[in-house]
Design an enzyme around this catalytic site. Structure first.
Site, PDB file in Angstrom:
ATOM      1  NE  ARG A  46       0.371  21.918  18.064  1.00  0.00           N
ATOM      2  CZ  ARG A  46      -0.585  22.813  18.399  1.00  0.00           C
ATOM      3  NH1 ARG A  46      -0.594  23.898  18.720  1.00  0.00           N
ATOM      4  NH2 ARG A  46      -1.248  21.915  18.219  1.00  0.00           N
ATOM      5  NE  ARG A  57      -2.687  12.932  34.698  1.00  0.00           N
ATOM      6  CZ  ARG A  57      -2.948  14.451  35.095  1.00  0.00           C
ATOM      7  NH1 ARG A  57      -1.990  14.311  36.729  1.00  0.00           N
ATOM      8  NH2 ARG A  57      -2.955  15.843  34.763  1.00  0.00           N
ATOM      9  CG  HIS A  60       1.144  13.459  38.989  1.00  0.00           C
ATOM     10  ND1 HIS A  60       0.485  14.226  37.497  1.00  0.00           N
ATOM     11  CD2 HIS A  60       1.852  13.949  39.413  1.00  0.00           C
ATOM     12  CE1 HIS A  60       1.188  15.316  38.289  1.00  0.00           C
ATOM     13  NE2 HIS A  60       2.005  15.598  39.006  1.00  0.00           N
ATOM     14  CB  SER A  88       6.486  12.110   9.436  1.00  0.00           C
ATOM     15  OG  SER A  88       7.119  12.651   9.602  1.00  0.00           O
ATOM     16  CB  SER A 149      -3.622  21.211  15.303  1.00  0.00           C
ATOM     17  OG  SER A 149      -2.821  22.475  15.449  1.00  0.00           O
ATOM     18  CD  GLU A 152       0.901  18.566  16.656  1.00  0.00           C
ATOM     19  OE1 GLU A 152       0.190  19.350  17.422  1.00  0.00           O
ATOM     20  OE2 GLU A 152       1.825  18.810  15.858  1.00  0.00           O
ATOM     21  CG  ASP A 160      -4.675  13.055  30.627  1.00  0.00           C
ATOM     22  OD1 ASP A 160      -3.543  13.291  31.121  1.00  0.00           O
ATOM     23  OD2 ASP A 160      -4.606  13.647  29.941  1.00  0.00           O
TER      24      ASP A 160
END
Length: 185
Positions: A46, A57, A60, A88, A149, A152, A160
């Protein structure tokens, strides 16, 4: 737990985590991105997905970005930057790629949670996202979410945030960015 409670937990954890990220480290990474001819990304699972989104991004914005292992990946050089994502800092594949990049003379940025990882030996700069990893270090921010989670998610939002900062720093016309967007859709 209902939906509103679950996303409230996630947004709260992200907000708390971003308060702990060192803005100087973010600025140093942006400086390296701006000075590099090409920017490469490596991670697994992930984390790799979040890094791929960051690469897209930044592309772009006109940054020459490449994901390690992709079929169109060019050679890395001493004029380039490798960004390694690993909570880790011990994941074998990113670690071996960082070592190889350093041997070639490229700059290496490690984005992760563990400042004392094996990655430290190959890292020019580190941007720390101090959240829980599989190592469960004492100063990691704990999460109610499964596994890593929060790391990520934070990595994706960090990317962003960096892109938005670059847009503002360079006074980029957002409408003109569409020239870099895929058009074979």
């Amino acid at each position: 737990m209902d939906f509103k409670e679950s996303y409230g937990i996630i947004l709260g954890e992200l907000s708390n985590l971003f308060e702990k990220i060192d803005e100087k480290q973010v600025d140093e990474l942006i400086e390296k991105i701006n000075k590099s001819e090409k920017v490469f990304f490596v991670g697994v699972g992930r984390v790799k997905l979040s890094l791929e989104a960051i690469a897209k991004r930044l592309s772009h914005l006109g940054v020459s970005c490449h994901v390690v292992g992709e079929i169109t990946e060019p050679a890395i050089s001493e004029n380039d930057l490798l960004i390694v994502g690993s909570g880790s800092g011990e994941s074998l594949y990113p670690l071996s790629i960082a070592k190889k990049a350093k041997e070639i003379g490229a700059m290496v940025c490690y984005i992760g949670s563990n400042p004392n990882s094996s990655m430290k030996e190959y890292t020019d700069i580190m941007l720390r996202i101090p959240t829980n990893t599989k190592l469960n270090l004492k100063d990691e921010l704990l999460s109610k979410q499964p596994m890593t989670s929060l790391f990520e998610q934070a990595l994706l939002i960090l990317g962003d945030s960096i892109a938005l900062k670059i847009v503002n720093d360079k006074n980029i016309d957002m409408v003109k960015l569409w020239q870099y967007h895929a058009n074979l859709e």
